[in-house]
Design an enzyme around this catalytic site. Sequence first.
Site, mmCIF file in Angstrom:
data_model
loop_
_atom_site.group_PDB
_atom_site.id
_atom_site.type_symbol
_atom_site.label_atom_id
_atom_site.label_comp_id
_atom_site.label_asym_id
_atom_site.label_seq_id
_atom_site.Cartn_x
_atom_site.Cartn_y
_atom_site.Cartn_z
ATOM 1 N N HIS A 173 1.037 -1.273 -0.026
ATOM 2 C CA HIS A 173 -0.085 -0.081 0.141
ATOM 3 C C HIS A 173 0.965 1.102 -0.054
ATOM 4 O O HIS A 173 1.576 1.364 -1.004
ATOM 5 C CB HIS A 173 -1.110 -0.072 0.998
ATOM 6 C CG HIS A 173 -2.060 0.879 1.268
ATOM 7 N ND1 HIS A 173 -2.612 1.575 0.172
ATOM 8 C CD2 HIS A 173 -2.956 1.143 2.221
ATOM 9 C CE1 HIS A 173 -3.450 2.335 0.547
ATOM 10 N NE2 HIS A 173 -3.876 2.040 2.068
ATOM 11 N N HIS A 189 -1.683 -2.436 -9.641
ATOM 12 C CA HIS A 189 -2.503 -1.922 -8.837
ATOM 13 C C HIS A 189 -4.013 -2.655 -8.811
ATOM 14 O O HIS A 189 -4.531 -3.258 -9.878
ATOM 15 C CB HIS A 189 -3.197 -0.595 -9.351
ATOM 16 C CG HIS A 189 -3.562 0.358 -8.297
ATOM 17 N ND1 HIS A 189 -5.149 0.195 -8.007
ATOM 18 C CD2 HIS A 189 -2.871 1.268 -7.504
ATOM 19 C CE1 HIS A 189 -5.390 0.860 -6.898
ATOM 20 N NE2 HIS A 189 -4.157 1.705 -6.614
ATOM 21 N N ASP A 204 3.051 5.676 -7.212
ATOM 22 C CA ASP A 204 4.249 5.616 -6.338
ATOM 23 C C ASP A 204 5.428 5.610 -7.002
ATOM 24 O O ASP A 204 6.557 5.805 -6.385
ATOM 25 C CB ASP A 204 4.115 4.670 -5.382
ATOM 26 C CG ASP A 204 2.869 5.118 -4.187
ATOM 27 O OD1 ASP A 204 2.907 6.336 -3.866
ATOM 28 O OD2 ASP A 204 2.252 4.090 -3.524
HETATM 29 N N1 CMC Z 1 5.504 -7.283 -10.276
HETATM 30 C C1 CMC Z 1 5.565 -8.429 -10.840
HETATM 31 N N2 CMC Z 1 4.372 -9.280 -10.816
HETATM 32 C C2 CMC Z 1 3.285 -8.493 -10.423
HETATM 33 C C3 CMC Z 1 3.225 -7.271 -9.656
HETATM 34 C C4 CMC Z 1 4.395 -6.890 -9.671
HETATM 35 N N3 CMC Z 1 4.552 -5.468 -9.401
HETATM 36 N N4 CMC Z 1 1.928 -6.910 -9.073
HETATM 37 C C5 CMC Z 1 1.245 -7.868 -9.626
HETATM 38 N N5 CMC Z 1 2.072 -8.960 -10.265
HETATM 39 C C6 CMC Z 1 1.539 -10.275 -10.905
HETATM 40 C C7 CMC Z 1 1.051 -11.327 -9.933
HETATM 41 O O1 CMC Z 1 2.140 -12.101 -9.462
HETATM 42 C C8 CMC Z 1 -0.080 -11.967 -10.458
HETATM 43 O O2 CMC Z 1 0.434 -12.792 -11.583
HETATM 44 P P1 CMC Z 1 -0.092 -14.184 -11.860
HETATM 45 O O3 CMC Z 1 -1.510 -13.936 -12.597
HETATM 46 O O4 CMC Z 1 0.806 -14.828 -12.510
HETATM 47 O O5 CMC Z 1 -0.301 -15.012 -10.556
HETATM 48 C C9 CMC Z 1 -0.957 -10.798 -11.452
HETATM 49 O O6 CMC Z 1 0.354 -10.041 -11.613
HETATM 50 C C10 CMC Z 1 -1.796 -10.159 -10.721
HETATM 51 O O7 CMC Z 1 -1.481 -9.499 -9.610
HETATM 52 P P2 CMC Z 1 -2.360 -9.917 -8.012
HETATM 53 O O8 CMC Z 1 -1.357 -9.957 -7.055
HETATM 54 O O9 CMC Z 1 -3.664 -10.877 -8.154
HETATM 55 O O10 CMC Z 1 -2.710 -8.342 -7.741
HETATM 56 P P3 CMC Z 1 -3.477 -7.646 -6.671
HETATM 57 O O11 CMC Z 1 -4.569 -6.736 -7.088
HETATM 58 O O12 CMC Z 1 -3.828 -8.547 -5.648
HETATM 59 O O13 CMC Z 1 -2.249 -6.695 -6.190
HETATM 60 C C11 CMC Z 1 -0.776 -4.648 -5.780
HETATM 61 C C12 CMC Z 1 -2.008 -5.388 -6.398
HETATM 62 C C13 CMC Z 1 -0.680 -3.538 -5.816
HETATM 63 C C14 CMC Z 1 -0.709 -5.221 -4.370
HETATM 64 C C15 CMC Z 1 0.400 -5.451 -6.591
HETATM 65 O O14 CMC Z 1 0.374 -5.057 -7.900
HETATM 66 C C16 CMC Z 1 1.762 -5.284 -6.092
HETATM 67 O O15 CMC Z 1 2.166 -5.838 -5.101
HETATM 68 N N6 CMC Z 1 2.480 -4.143 -6.327
HETATM 69 C C17 CMC Z 1 3.429 -3.798 -5.973
HETATM 70 C C18 CMC Z 1 3.566 -2.655 -4.615
HETATM 71 C C19 CMC Z 1 2.829 -1.418 -5.137
HETATM 72 O O16 CMC Z 1 3.627 -0.812 -6.066
HETATM 73 N N7 CMC Z 1 1.983 -0.961 -4.549
HETATM 74 C C20 CMC Z 1 1.565 0.281 -4.695
HETATM 75 C C21 CMC Z 1 0.004 0.294 -5.025
HETATM 76 S S1 CMC Z 1 -0.419 1.938 -5.642
HETATM 77 C C22 CMC Z 1 -0.560 2.995 -4.065
HETATM 78 C C23 CMC Z 1 -1.674 2.497 -3.446
HETATM 79 O O17 CMC Z 1 -2.802 2.833 -3.762
HETATM 80 O O18 CMC Z 1 -1.576 2.071 -2.112
#
Ligand code: CMC
Length: 425
Positions: free
Chosen positions: A266, A307, A365
């Site tokens: 987050h 995201h 971010d």
């Molecule tokens: N790097 C590599 N792979 C990723 C990433 C990433 N940053 N984000 C998602 N994926 C992959 C994930 O492994 C999954 O792959 P598969 O379908 O093969 O299993 C697919 O993309 C879908 O990901 P998810 O985990 O289901 O997505 P989510 O909605 O649960 O997670 C997130 C969203 C923001 C937590 C995630 O993208 C992440 O960890 N990003 C990095 C941290 C980040 O930058 N966070 C800030 C968000 S913006 C500020 C805010 O609003 O807080």
Amino acid sequence: MADKKARLTVDGLDDVIELPVYSGTEGPDVIDVRPLTGQGLFTYDPGFVSTAACESKITYIDGGKGVLLHGGYPIEQLAENSDYLEVCYLLLNGELPTPEQKEEFVSTVKRHTMIHEQMNHFFNGFRRDAHPMAIMVAVVGALSAFYHDSLDIDNAHHREVCAYRLIAKMPTLAAMCYKYSIGMPFQYPRNDLNYAENFLHMMFGNPCEEYKPNPVLAKAMDKIFLLHADHEQNASTSTVRLAGSSGANPFACIASGVAALWGPAHGGANEAVLTMLEEIGDEANIPDFIERAKDPEDSFRLMGFGHRVYRNFDPRAKVMKQTCDEVLAELGIENDPMLKIAKRLEQIALEDEYFVKRKLYPNVDFYSGIILKAIGIPTNMFTVIFALSRTIGWISHWSEFHSSPNKIGRPRQLYTGPSKRDYKK
Ligand code: CMC
């Protein structure tokens, strides 16, 4: 308000269950699942991927189209024409202020920026190398020990006063965290400066000389505040609403939001971006990190990418990228090695099939971390700045929650532990 009905059949139940369906002004319809409890059923949605936990009028996001509206106004238009305090007014009141209302609002916020002098002693209890978010969680919660006169959550005027205090005092507390960590005296706020300039003054000024804020950097700072102001029911805002639902005081609720924001998935992401760029260290190492991010066996993720809601692009990131270019040009540091790594990473990730297929774009971010670093803000302060910006979102949602009939939040569960068994003596 139920325009339509959904009908659900469940194996083992004779009757079809009818569920009301509501339409909002924008976005998907929602199915009211509350009648299910009467049938002995719960819904199951870990991570709240498809659950609307409340009704709200404050912010709307269409993740597929990359749309973010506050009070109906697109974020790009607000970023271009408005400023942070005006957006604060909009989030709190649902309408943009008239010039007179804005003047009064700004002046009221200015008159609440000082912190009770006794609060300075709290800082002395912390190690100088404590993470500033650890201090923020504590000092924001501690505000409730000082401002007892406005804690009646059922009183609209008290709620308003709390909102003013929080908007006004968060920058002061944030800057105090930084000054404490470097052993410099706290800077009192200055009312001749605007909100962002005053924050830079409290961060970088000292008692020995007058601080003159750079207008380009102050504008960029204001944009960072504005772009982080609210994002509907994200993890920290939902935490604030849930804490608020128990009747907890607003300062305690906001402290819970600060805690929830701290995580790297987050608000901690802007700090994690810089840590990752440092770890990459050299453009030559980027391919290895990209491979790690793609490896399902490796927990490493590219910080600042992806995201939960935006599956197209993050509209805030577009504005932030432009601001990033302006700041780097102003400071003449376009050739910073860390920035080169960031730009190359962005380019590779935007072209790589893994990221393209999963719609993993740079989020707000990714760029805000780069701007903050360029301004001279230490990495461990990044999430603190996110917290001070998001405080208006938190308090607006908290206030909205208390402005209408409400219930304590109490999610249910799918229990998969042992069935009842006897204790063996
Ligand atoms: N790097 C590599 N792979 C990723 C990433 C990433 N940053 N984000 C998602 N994926 C992959 C994930 O492994 C999954 O792959 P598969 O379908 O093969 O299993 C697919 O993309 C879908 O990901 P998810 O985990 O289901 O997505 P989510 O909605 O649960 O997670 C997130 C969203 C923001 C937590 C995630 O993208 C992440 O960890 N990003 C990095 C941290 C980040 O930058 N966070 C800030 C968000 S913006 C500020 C805010 O609003 O807080």
